[in-house]
Every structure is written in structure tokens, then in C-alpha cells.
Design an enzyme around this catalytic site. Structure first.
Site, short mmCIF file in Angstrom:
data_model
loop_
_atom_site.label_atom_id
_atom_site.label_comp_id
_atom_site.label_asym_id
_atom_site.label_seq_id
_atom_site.Cartn_x
_atom_site.Cartn_y
_atom_site.Cartn_z
N CYS A 271 0.79 -1.23 0.00
CA CYS A 271 0.00 0.00 0.00
C CYS A 271 0.83 1.28 0.00
CB CYS A 271 -0.91 0.02 1.23
SG CYS A 271 -2.14 -1.28 1.19
N1 LIG Z 1 -2.90 -5.95 1.88
C1 LIG Z 1 -3.37 -4.95 2.59
O1 LIG Z 1 -3.06 -4.83 3.77
C2 LIG Z 1 -4.33 -3.93 1.98
C3 LIG Z 1 -4.93 -3.00 2.84
C4 LIG Z 1 -5.85 -2.10 2.33
C5 LIG Z 1 -6.11 -2.08 0.96
N2 LIG Z 1 -5.51 -2.98 0.12
C6 LIG Z 1 -5.89 -2.92 -1.29
O2 LIG Z 1 -6.74 -4.01 -1.59
C7 LIG Z 1 -6.50 -4.49 -2.90
C8 LIG Z 1 -6.15 -5.96 -2.87
O3 LIG Z 1 -4.93 -6.12 -2.15
P1 LIG Z 1 -4.49 -7.51 -1.54
O4 LIG Z 1 -3.40 -7.19 -0.59
O5 LIG Z 1 -5.65 -8.28 -1.04
O6 LIG Z 1 -3.92 -8.21 -2.85
P2 LIG Z 1 -3.52 -9.76 -3.01
O7 LIG Z 1 -2.53 -9.82 -4.11
O8 LIG Z 1 -3.22 -10.38 -1.69
O9 LIG Z 1 -4.88 -10.44 -3.50
C9 LIG Z 1 -5.48 -10.14 -4.71
C10 LIG Z 1 -6.11 -11.43 -5.26
O10 LIG Z 1 -6.79 -11.08 -6.46
C11 LIG Z 1 -6.60 -12.13 -7.38
N3 LIG Z 1 -6.85 -11.62 -8.72
C12 LIG Z 1 -6.04 -10.89 -9.52
N4 LIG Z 1 -6.67 -10.58 -10.67
C13 LIG Z 1 -7.90 -11.14 -10.61
C14 LIG Z 1 -9.00 -11.18 -11.49
N5 LIG Z 1 -8.96 -10.58 -12.69
N6 LIG Z 1 -10.09 -11.85 -11.10
C15 LIG Z 1 -10.14 -12.46 -9.90
N7 LIG Z 1 -9.11 -12.46 -9.00
C16 LIG Z 1 -8.00 -11.80 -9.37
C17 LIG Z 1 -5.18 -12.59 -7.13
O11 LIG Z 1 -4.98 -13.92 -7.60
C18 LIG Z 1 -5.10 -12.49 -5.61
O12 LIG Z 1 -5.47 -13.71 -4.98
C19 LIG Z 1 -5.41 -3.58 -3.48
O13 LIG Z 1 -6.01 -2.53 -4.17
C20 LIG Z 1 -4.73 -3.05 -2.24
O14 LIG Z 1 -4.13 -1.80 -2.47
C21 LIG Z 1 -4.63 -3.91 0.61
#
Ligand SMILES: NC(=O)c1ccc[n+]([C@@H]2O[C@H](COP(=O)([O-])OP(=O)(O)OC[C@H]3O[C@@H](n4cnc5c(N)ncnc54)[C@H](O)[C@@H]3O)[C@@H](O)[C@H]2O)c1
Length: 434
Positions: A271
Site C-alpha cells: 500500500c
Molecule cells: N494488503 C493490505 O493490507 C491492503 C490493505 C488495504 C487495501 N488494500 C488494497 O486491496 C487491494 C487488494 O490487495 P491484496 O493485498 O488483497 O492483494 P492480493 O494480491 O493479496 O490479492 C489479490 C487477489 O486477487 C486475485 N486476482 C487478480 N486478478 C484477478 C482477477 N482478474 N479476477 C479475480 N481475481 C483476481 C489474485 O490472484 C489475488 O489472490 C489492493 O487494491 C490493495 O491496495 C490492501
């Protein structure tokens, strides 16, 4: 349409489809399942889907038992987007990285929406949770959904509700972290508020999806800028022979108007190093420069090089050079007590040290084997810390201050410690703060 959907939500009968079973999607799935909603998880990663369907977790701080319990309650994962049709609620939690030009890469969001579009039907709520620039929901999601002949606010309800995860923080769970929600129309907001109100103690409405998108960016920019400030303060304090950690501890006794931020070897995670630049890109379209964001980014990105400079000085003092020295990096995850390696500054340190000819090893209880990363490759396994291991290295670098390390053992046996996290409070002949 709205009445029927609201009634299903209030009775915990609405079926929830979460797209993206990652750090954000998984805990959200567990929360909806725990409350009794039927939930499915959609992810393009078939390995993850298989593991989840076997009732296993692939993230350290999420227990396999919780996934297995959700399975018993009816949760299943799939890569088949046609199952989205059965869901009343579609929540999108897919990655929003930067491309190689450090511009927003919305391809994951767009691909997800395009894959969902054929399966959308009247009576659904679509919520985007991925962090992104203000305008994404309105400019990218709304026209695509409307292109299907579905009217936003009448047939399909559309909201943006940013996720606020702090992995491994024991003080908060999904339920107790207030959640912001902005809708495309007042009816969209009402449906979104009702949905999240079923599983989150406090839902905070804002007037638009843009305000909700900007709220998340403000939170992360606030952190990035303050960490940049304290990293710069560290460099200044170091030159003046002052311990910045002592100063922060003292300043933090002020009961108002000061929030402590802690310096380190750089900025990591999915992030904070990335999200601010979503705003930078969007602001350009308005003829504006995000000067604080750029400056903080410059300072934070320079930290691994600065730490390597301190390491070079420290080994030089002892008649050595980085080239040919054996260096052990303690902690390679991006922050303490997690196994997440994304954007980890410890890996940047390892890269720079290796490029300068050091023989690099690491120890991290949370990362037993150096994982496959897009831009980094190390064929290494985590070393177990013993007195013999520690004394066999020329320099031990505390990069990530996991609680599981025995810092007394390290101090007793390492010949030279470069401490980038301020774990050693008192000066010692073998400790260099960096
Ligand atoms: N990790 C954190 O602590 C956090 C906190 C707040 C916000 N976010 C935001 O949340 C969002 C997701 O982050 P995350 O950490 O969960 O990511 P992540 O990489 O852990 O998970 C994302 C998932 O989406 C899947 N994916 C990718 N493309 C896809 C598609 N076209 N269809 C279906 N699934 C698909 C991936 O395989 C993966 O399992 C981002 O925008 C991030 O900035 C993350």
C-alpha cells in the site's frame, strides 16, 4: 429491486461473491461467513482456489481452521466467473499496483469487471474495495455496467468502500475497523451501508465514490509522508550523533499533537509505497503536482542506499569491504511479524549488497524459503540463529524487527550489528544504528 435486496441483506440471506481472495478478500470472506451469509470466493489463481477448497490458508496470519470452518458453513472458492450470477453482492478486492513507469495499473480491476459483466443481473450490488484514484468507480466501472443495459441505482447498485487492513495487528479485527462507504447514488449508498452494517460495527458514509476513494489515499499518503519525514530526520540526527529512536520515544510522551512514526530501511508493503502515486497520476490531469508525495517517495526510496552506506562505513572501520564480506539480513518481510514480502526494503538491501559483492544470507521465522518474486531472485533458505551462525558472519543487519528474534543472542554473538529499526536502545561496541 432495492427493497428486495435490502431485505435479503438484513436477513443475512444475500449471497456474497468476493472477487480476489488475497490479504483483503480472505478476511472479508471470513467475516461475512461468520455472520451467516452464504459466501463464494472468485479468484483467477487456481492454486489458491484449490487450497481454499481444501480448507487451507496460504497466508500466515489467517488460520486454516477459520477457512475450514467457513467451508463447513458453505463457503467455496472458484475460478468460474459465471458463478457471479448467483451472488447478490459482488465485492472486488484485486490488486492495484503501479506499472514500470510508476503509473496506476488498473488492469486487474478492469479485467475483473470485464469478466463479471456478462454475469451481472438486476438486483446486485457491486462494491469496489481496491485502493485507487478518485474517479475510478465512476469512470471505469459505471460505464461498463451501464453498457450492459443495467441502470446504476435502479438495477445495479454501485459503491466504493476502501479496505483498511493491518495484517497481524492483534488490536483490530475486520469487525472493529470502521469502514468508509461512498455510493454512486443515494440508493447505492443505502444498500452499501446496509450491507457493511451487517458485519462491521461502524460504517462511515461519504457523499460520493470519489470522496471514498480519496479518503483511502489520504490515509496512506499521510503515512507515506510522515514516514518520509521521520526517515529524513533520522539521516539528520545520525549526522549530528543523536539517536532518532530516543528522540521519538521522548516526543511521543507529548499527550497531544504528536503521532510517532518510526524510521526504517525504507518503505514496504503493497500500500504505502504505491497508493500515493495513484493520486500523483490523477492530479496531473488537473495540472497539479503532488509535491509532498514525490518528496516523501524520494526520501523513502533512498533509504536502502543510505543504510548500505552505513554498512560500508561500519565494515570499513573494521578494515573490511562489502565485497567479499558475509552479511546476514534479519527479517526480510516488509514489516514485523508478517510473512508479506511485497516491496520489502530488506530485499532492496539484499540486492544492493549482493551487487556490491557481499555474500548475502537471511533469517526470518515467517519466510522459510526466499519466495518467487517478480523482480528479485535469491536461492536462499532462512537460517536458524545460533551462536555459531551469528559469529560466522562479518555483519548482521536488523532489517525487520520481528518479535520472534532473540535480540540478546544476536547482540552476544554477532561481530557487527547494523540496526535499522532501533531495537538496541543502549550503545554497544558491536552495534551501529542506521
Ligand atoms: N494488503 C493490505 O493490507 C491492503 C490493505 C488495504 C487495501 N488494500 C488494497 O486491496 C487491494 C487488494 O490487495 P491484496 O493485498 O488483497 O492483494 P492480493 O494480491 O493479496 O490479492 C489479490 C487477489 O486477487 C486475485 N486476482 C487478480 N486478478 C484477478 C482477477 N482478474 N479476477 C479475480 N481475481 C483476481 C489474485 O490472484 C489475488 O489472490 C489492493 O487494491 C490493495 O491496495 C490492501
Amino acid at each position: 429491486m432495492k427493497k428486495a435486496l435490502l431485505s435479503k441483506i438484513k436477513n443475512n440471506k444475500a449471497s456474497i461473491g468476493i472477487v480476489g481472495m488475497g490479504y483483503v478478500g480472505l478476511p472479508l470472506m471470513l467475516r461475512f461467513s461468520e455472520v451467516g451469509f452464504p459466501v463464494i470466493g472468485i479468484d483467477i489463481d487456481t492454486d489458491k482456489v484449490d487450497r481454499l477448497n481444501r480448507g487451507q490458508s496460504y497466508i500466515e496470519h489467517i488460520s486454516g481452521k477459520d477457512i475450514a470452518d467457513a467451508r463447513v458453513r458453505g463457503f467455496h472458492a472458484t475460478s468460474d466467473f459465471s458463478e457471479a450470477r448467483d451472488a447478490d453482492i459482488l465485492i472486488i478486492c484485486v490488486p492495484t499496483p503501479l506499472n514500470r513507469y510508476r503509473e496506476p495499473d488498473l488492469s486487474f480491476v478492469i479485467n475483473t469487471v470485464e469478466a463479471l459483466i456478462p454475469h451481472l443481473r438486476p438486483g446486485q450490488l457491486v462494491s469496489l474495495e481496491s485502493t485507487t484514484y478518485p474517479g475510478t468507480t465512476e469512470e471505469e466501472l459505471k460505464p461498463r455496467i451501464e453498457g450492459r443495459g443495467l441502470q446504476i441505482g435502479k438495477d445495479v447498485f454501485l459503491v466504493f468502500s476502501p479496505e483498511r487492513e493491518d495484517p497481524a495487528n492483534p488490536d483490530f479485527v475486520t469487525r472493529t475497523i470502521p469502514k468508509v462507504c461512498g455510493g454512486q447514488t443515494p440508493d447505492c449508498l443505502e444498500v452499501g451501508m446496509t450491507l457493511y452494517g451487517q458485519v462491521i460495527d461502524r460504517v462511515v458514509p461519504v457523499s460520493s465514490t470519489q470522496a471514498a476513494e480519496m479518503t483511502k489515499l489520504l490515509e496512506n499518503i499521510h503515512r507515506a509522508v510522515n514516514i518520509g519525514l521521520v526517515n529524513e530526520m533520522k539521516i539528520i540526527a545520525d549526522r549530528m550523533g543523536i539517536d532518532i529512536h530516543e528522540v521519538i520515544r521522548a516526543a511521543a510522551t507529548k499527550p497531544f499533537g504528536f503521532v510517532p512514526y518510526y524510521p526504517g530501511p525504507g518503505l514496504g508493503g503493497h500500500c504505502i509505497p504505491i497508493d500515493p502515486f495513484y493520486l500523483t497520476w490523477k492530479a496531473r490531469a488537473y495540472g497539479l503536482h503532488t509535491r509532498f508525495i514525490e518528496l516523501a517517495g524520494e526520501v523513502n526510496r533512498g533509504m536502502p542506499e543510505w543504510v548500505v552506506g552505513k554498512i560500508a562505513d561500519a565494515v570499513n572501520e573494521r578494515g573490511m569491504a562489502i565485497r567479499g564480506s558475509r552479511m546476514l539480513v534479519l527479517g526480510i518481510a516488509y514489516k514485523k511479524n508478517v510473512d508479506d514480502m511485497r516491496e520489502s526494503p530488506a530485499v532492496m538491501l539484499m540486492e544492493i549488497l549482493r551487487a556490491k559483492g557481499a555474500d548475502v544470507a537471511y533469517s526470518d521465522h515467517h519466510v522459510s524459503v526466499f519466495p518467487k518474486m517478480r523482480e528479485h531472485r535469491f536461492d536462499l533458505k532462512s537460517l536458524t540463529l545460533t551462536s555459531e551462525t551469528l559469529s560466522s558472519f562479518d555483519c548482521v543487519i536488523v532489517a525487520t524487527n520481528h518479535d520472534a528474534f532473540d535480540y540478546d543472542l544476536v547482540k552476544a554473538h554477532a561481530r557487527l550489528i547494523v540496526d535499522t529499526r532501533g531495537v538496541y536502545l543502549d550503545p554497544a561496541p558491536n552495534v551501529v544504528k542506521a
